[in-house]
Design a protein around this motif. Structure first.
Motif, PDB file in Angstrom:
ATOM      1  N   VAL A   1       0.874  -1.180   0.000  1.00 47.00           N
ATOM      2  CA  VAL A   1       0.000   0.000   0.000  1.00 47.00           C
ATOM      3  C   VAL A   1       0.907   1.225   0.000  1.00 47.00           C
ATOM      4  N   PHE A   2       0.903   1.950  -1.097  1.00 47.79           N
ATOM      5  CA  PHE A   2       1.721   3.150  -1.212  1.00 47.79           C
ATOM      6  C   PHE A   2       0.853   4.362  -0.907  1.00 47.79           C
ATOM      7  N   ALA A   3       1.070   4.973   0.263  1.00 47.47           N
ATOM      8  CA  ALA A   3       0.318   6.161   0.672  1.00 47.47           C
ATOM      9  C   ALA A   3       1.096   7.397   0.234  1.00 47.47           C
ATOM     10  N   VAL A   4       0.464   8.230  -0.588  1.00 53.77           N
ATOM     11  CA  VAL A   4       1.191   9.331  -1.213  1.00 53.77           C
ATOM     12  C   VAL A   4       0.223  10.456  -1.540  1.00 53.77           C
ATOM     13  N   TYR A   5       0.713  11.696  -1.454  1.00 51.81           N
ATOM     14  CA  TYR A   5      -0.112  12.841  -1.827  1.00 51.81           C
ATOM     15  C   TYR A   5      -0.357  12.812  -3.339  1.00 51.81           C
ATOM     16  N   SER A   6      -1.538  13.212  -3.734  1.00 56.92           N
ATOM     17  CA  SER A   6      -1.928  13.176  -5.143  1.00 56.92           C
ATOM     18  C   SER A   6      -0.927  13.909  -6.033  1.00 56.92           C
ATOM     19  N   SER A   7      -0.563  15.129  -5.664  1.00 59.33           N
ATOM     20  CA  SER A   7       0.309  15.915  -6.540  1.00 59.33           C
ATOM     21  C   SER A   7       1.714  15.344  -6.616  1.00 59.33           C
ATOM     22  N   PHE A   8       2.132  14.589  -5.585  1.00 58.79           N
ATOM     23  CA  PHE A   8       3.466  13.980  -5.615  1.00 58.79           C
ATOM     24  C   PHE A   8       3.473  12.684  -6.423  1.00 58.79           C
ATOM     25  N   LEU A   9       2.330  12.013  -6.482  1.00 57.54           N
ATOM     26  CA  LEU A   9       2.257  10.777  -7.261  1.00 57.54           C
ATOM     27  C   LEU A   9       2.456  11.044  -8.748  1.00 57.54           C
ATOM     28  N   GLN A  10       2.182  12.264  -9.184  1.00 57.13           N
ATOM     29  CA  GLN A  10       2.397  12.637 -10.584  1.00 57.13           C
ATOM     30  C   GLN A  10       3.824  12.351 -11.027  1.00 57.13           C
ATOM     31  N   ARG A  11       4.759  12.455 -10.086  1.00 55.98           N
ATOM     32  CA  ARG A  11       6.172  12.284 -10.409  1.00 55.98           C
ATOM     33  C   ARG A  11       6.497  10.842 -10.808  1.00 55.98           C
ATOM     34  N   ALA A  12       5.595   9.914 -10.531  1.00 52.48           N
ATOM     35  CA  ALA A  12       5.857   8.499 -10.796  1.00 52.48           C
ATOM     36  C   ALA A  12       4.952   7.946 -11.891  1.00 52.48           C
ATOM     37  N   TYR A  13       4.498   8.807 -12.784  1.00 48.01           N
ATOM     38  CA  TYR A  13       3.552   8.376 -13.823  1.00 48.01           C
ATOM     39  C   TYR A  13       4.089   7.173 -14.604  1.00 48.01           C
ATOM     40  N   ASP A  14       5.314   7.251 -15.065  1.00 45.22           N
ATOM     41  CA  ASP A  14       5.866   6.178 -15.906  1.00 45.22           C
ATOM     42  C   ASP A  14       5.954   4.864 -15.145  1.00 45.22           C
ATOM     43  N   GLN A  15       6.342   4.939 -13.865  1.00 47.85           N
ATOM     44  CA  GLN A  15       6.479   3.711 -13.081  1.00 47.85           C
ATOM     45  C   GLN A  15       5.123   3.049 -12.832  1.00 47.85           C
ATOM     46  N   ILE A  16       4.081   3.855 -12.605  1.00 47.87           N
ATOM     47  CA  ILE A  16       2.741   3.282 -12.419  1.00 47.87           C
ATOM     48  C   ILE A  16       2.308   2.560 -13.693  1.00 47.87           C
ATOM     49  N   LEU A  17       2.530   3.229 -14.824  1.00 44.02           N
ATOM     50  CA  LEU A  17       2.096   2.678 -16.109  1.00 44.02           C
ATOM     51  C   LEU A  17       2.897   1.434 -16.492  1.00 44.02           C
TER      52      LEU A  17
ATOM     53  N   GLN B   1       2.143  -4.982 -15.881  1.00 40.20           N
ATOM     54  CA  GLN B   1       2.257  -6.341 -15.353  1.00 40.20           C
ATOM     55  C   GLN B   1       1.046  -6.752 -14.510  1.00 40.20           C
ATOM     56  N   ASN B   2       0.054  -5.847 -14.432  1.00 39.69           N
ATOM     57  CA  ASN B   2      -1.172  -6.108 -13.674  1.00 39.69           C
ATOM     58  C   ASN B   2      -0.863  -6.544 -12.240  1.00 39.69           C
ATOM     59  N   LEU B   3      -0.032  -5.789 -11.568  1.00 36.78           N
ATOM     60  CA  LEU B   3       0.404  -6.135 -10.221  1.00 36.78           C
ATOM     61  C   LEU B   3      -0.509  -5.506  -9.169  1.00 36.78           C
ATOM     62  N   PRO B   4      -0.784  -6.229  -8.080  1.00 40.24           N
ATOM     63  CA  PRO B   4      -1.722  -5.755  -7.056  1.00 40.24           C
ATOM     64  C   PRO B   4      -1.114  -4.728  -6.105  1.00 40.24           C
ATOM     65  N   VAL B   5      -0.776  -3.576  -6.655  1.00 42.06           N
ATOM     66  CA  VAL B   5      -0.275  -2.462  -5.843  1.00 42.06           C
ATOM     67  C   VAL B   5      -1.457  -1.552  -5.530  1.00 42.06           C
ATOM     68  N   ILE B   6      -1.567  -1.154  -4.265  1.00 43.43           N
ATOM     69  CA  ILE B   6      -2.656  -0.278  -3.815  1.00 43.43           C
ATOM     70  C   ILE B   6      -2.103   1.124  -3.626  1.00 43.43           C
ATOM     71  N   PHE B   7      -2.684   2.091  -4.306  1.00 42.00           N
ATOM     72  CA  PHE B   7      -2.282   3.489  -4.175  1.00 42.00           C
ATOM     73  C   PHE B   7      -3.308   4.216  -3.315  1.00 42.00           C
ATOM     74  N   ALA B   8      -2.903   4.602  -2.108  1.00 44.02           N
ATOM     75  CA  ALA B   8      -3.750   5.409  -1.238  1.00 44.02           C
ATOM     76  C   ALA B   8      -3.427   6.868  -1.548  1.00 44.02           C
ATOM     77  N   VAL B   9      -4.255   7.479  -2.372  1.00 44.89           N
ATOM     78  CA  VAL B   9      -3.951   8.799  -2.931  1.00 44.89           C
ATOM     79  C   VAL B   9      -4.536   9.878  -2.026  1.00 44.89           C
ATOM     80  N   ASP B  10      -3.694  10.399  -1.185  1.00 44.13           N
ATOM     81  CA  ASP B  10      -4.057  11.380  -0.162  1.00 44.13           C
ATOM     82  C   ASP B  10      -4.068  12.787  -0.767  1.00 44.13           C
TER      83      ASP B  10
END
Length: 616
Positions: A379-395, A401-410
């Motif tokens: 579970v990756f808890a992260v502020y919404s505006s900071f998660l933008q920095r990881a766009y490529d890694q999320i994609l 790879q359809n991996l079960p990562v949970i993004f708690a977008v604060d």
């Protein structure tokens, strides 16, 4: 008061050196008193007072350029550049920003708000300076926390071959990167910046350029000597001259070393040691709490307006601890925001299943992907505006790879006083554009809990976005089980259907009351899922409604309303659509209520737009 003598850029140079400590004390008292009323970043600014004074004394602003990393420590800079009278409006709508803004002052060289960018920006300015044949100084100020971000190291690698002056100041207020070696360190610093030494070094290298073997031998011998005596060899090995560590609260000493660093024709790092929160005991004891503080009482540091209800971060914290107890595969990840995201309790209870990746969102996402491949539920808890920095890694690393990562977008949606760089108004668009990603938003605190439980059992990428501030505790009686891709009808009537996402459900309740008072029939639906949207409900509801009104605290492009409109048009459903969203623009600082009204997404504005749409 000495501060009365400082009304414009450069006025500090009229203050005698023996009065620097008194001026620093006045600045701290000024900041404490002002921020106690407006709120803002206190601890970081109190720690950077003498550094800022020294920069203004050693440099010629605005000709010379200072790039503040993040920018949350630039209040003293604003104070010394003619903005003293604007501090009563700090972070308020129409008032002074809490971050550097080029539109505010010609002494603000770069608009900032996110971390680890200052060295890259500084290098770009150095190149522009040299291409134009100009001679101004460029100084990037970066904290040890920001130095955990990979972008800073990419920039330092680029700076290694620089043959022109560029100053990096490392403001170290928590982590000891290297220990001081006392007199030897000062001696080497003075020796390496003395003009005679620098001229001799350049002349010798120029004479020996034709004999590479001799030059290489000299460099190897010099570096071996430095390995024994010079701190900061990690920077030296990158090709950056290292000076320090030095006392970051000695203004005169800092002025001297900044002037010496300007003589070096390459990248120079000045490592200073400071105390976060210096001069205000509550901030020194609790620097994290006073990093970004709400208004507080000066006498004891306690909040002026204590929260009476739990916020969404409190709810998330409780849910995570319960999930951790029930499932030993749940692992919590944060990017240097354990306190802000509510993961501090989880860290204390399950330290082996807690990971702080530093200010490195890209790394944190791919790290989570690796954990998921290992059979865990990150579970990756992260502020919404900071998660933008990881766009490529999320994609690429999670969704592909359809991996079960949970993004708690604060801090999703409008966050208020921090302004453009922190408003979380793009996440619905960029997350829902990714194949395989599931995007949800809770209407209240109970639904956040239910969605987290749903997420840990999904087995696929999922993002749950929730706002900053007090958790809504209304609509408790509506708690239908979370089903994949299904919305939650709350009030079912006809004619007008309000389709609201997350925090907008609360506003939609008020919109419905206004419209009901006008004698209209109004349904209210909690969208729940932004991806996938509930197409079955839309197809059915189109038969009994004349107007769909989508409501979201996200930009219009790529958001929920656009997806609903596309489905309605593609399937030729006989229903009109009104999309309520934030215009495609950056949103300034101000209270959330004020911003909603200005953007036309508050209840009264939405109701008025609906009435006009009906009349049309």
């Amino acid at each position: 008061m000495l501060l009365d003598q400082i009304n414009n850029t450069g006025d500090i140079k009229n203050i005698p050196q023996n009065q620097y400590p008194e001026l620093a004390q006045e600045i701290r008292e000024f900041l404490i008193n002002k921020i106690s009323v407006t709120g803002g970043h206190l601890a970081s600014n109190l720690g950077a007072v003498e550094l800022t004074m020294a920069l203004h004394l050693a440099l010629d602003l605005p000709k010379d350029k200072i790039i503040w990393d993040v920018g949350h420590q630039a209040y003293t800079h604003k104070l010394l550049t003619g903005r003293k009278d604007k501090f009563d409006t700090l972070r308020q709508y129409g008032g002074m920003s809490g971050f550097p803004k080029r539109s505010e002052s010609d002494t603000d060289s770069f608009d900032t708000g996110h971390s680890s960018t200052s060295i890259s920006a500084g290098l770009g300015m150095v190149k522009a300076r040299d291409l134009k044949g100009e001679d101004y100084a460029v100084v990037s100020v970066i904290g040890d926390g920001s130095l955990t971000g990979g972008l800073a190291y990419e920039a330092m690698n680029n700076a290694s071959k620089l043959e022109t002056n560029f100053i990096i100041i490392l403001n170290d207020n928590e982590m000891s990167i290297s220990e001081s070696v006392g007199g030897m360190g000062k001696y080497l610093n003075n020796m390496r910046t003395a003009q005679g030494y620098l001229n001799l070094k350049e002349d010798v290298y120029a004479q020996l350029k034709t004999n590479n073997k001799v030059v290489d031998s000299i460099r190897r011998a010099k570096n071996s000597f430095k390995q024994l005596f010079v701190p900061g060899m990690v920077f030296e090995n990158l090709g950056i001259t290292y000076l320090g560590p030095v006392d970051g609260h000695d203004t005169a000493g800092l002025v001297k070393i900044i002037k010496e660093a300007r003589k070096v024709k390459k990248a120079v790092m000045i490592h200073i040691k400071t105390t976060k929160g210096k001069g205000y005991e509550p901030a020194e004891r609790h620097p994290a709490r006073f990093h970004g503080t709400e208004p507080f009482l000066v006498e004891n540091g306690l909040p002026r307006n204590p929260r009476s209800t739990a916020n969404y971060q409190d709810i998330f914290s409780t849910v995570m601890c319960k999930l951790g107890e029930r499932d030993d595969k749940v692992v919590a990840i944060t990017a240097a925001m354990a306190d802000g995201t509510g993961l501090k309790r989880f860290r204390n209870i399950y330290p082996d299943r807690f990971v702080d990746a530093g200010i490195a969102e890209e790394h944190a996402v791919t790290y989570a992907a690796g954990l998921a491949l290992g059979g865990f539920k990150p579970v990756f808890a992260v502020y919404s505006s900071f998660l933008q920095r990881a766009y490529d890694q999320i994609l690429e690393d999670v969704c592909l790879q359809n991996l079960p990562v949970i993004f708690a977008v604060d801090r999703a949606g409008l966050v208020g006083s921090d302004g453009e760089t922190h408003q979380g108004i793009f996440d619905l668009s960029y997350l829902s554009s990714m194949p395989g990603m599931h995007v949800l938003a809770p209407k209240n605190k109970w639904e956040l809990s239910d969605m987290m439980k749903f997420a840990v059992n999904l087995g696929a990428p999922i993002a749950i976005r929730y706002p900053r501030g007090n958790a809504y505790d209304g609509l408790e009686e509506f708690r239908a089980p979370i089903e994949m891709g299904k919305c939650e009808p709350i009030y079912e009537e006809k004619d007008i259907c309000l389709l609201a996402v997350g925090s907008m459900v609360r506003i939609a309740e008020d919109v419905r009351r206004i419209l009901k008072d006008r004698g209209l029939h109004v349904s209210l639906v909690n969208a729940r899922f932004v991806k996938p949207i509930d197409t079955d409900y839309l197809s059915t509801a189109a038969g009994s409604h004349k107007l769909f009104v989508t409501m979201e605290e996200n930009v219009a492009t790529g958001g929920y309303g656009e997806k609903v409109r596309e489905y309605v048009q593609d399937n030729r459903l006989d229903v009109n659509i009104l999309s309520i969203a934030i215009p495609d623009q950056f949103v300034t600082h101000g209270s959330v209520d004020k911003l909603r009204k200005e953007l036309g997404i508050d209840a009264e504005s939405v109701a008025e737009r609906i009435l006009k749409e009906i009349q049309r």
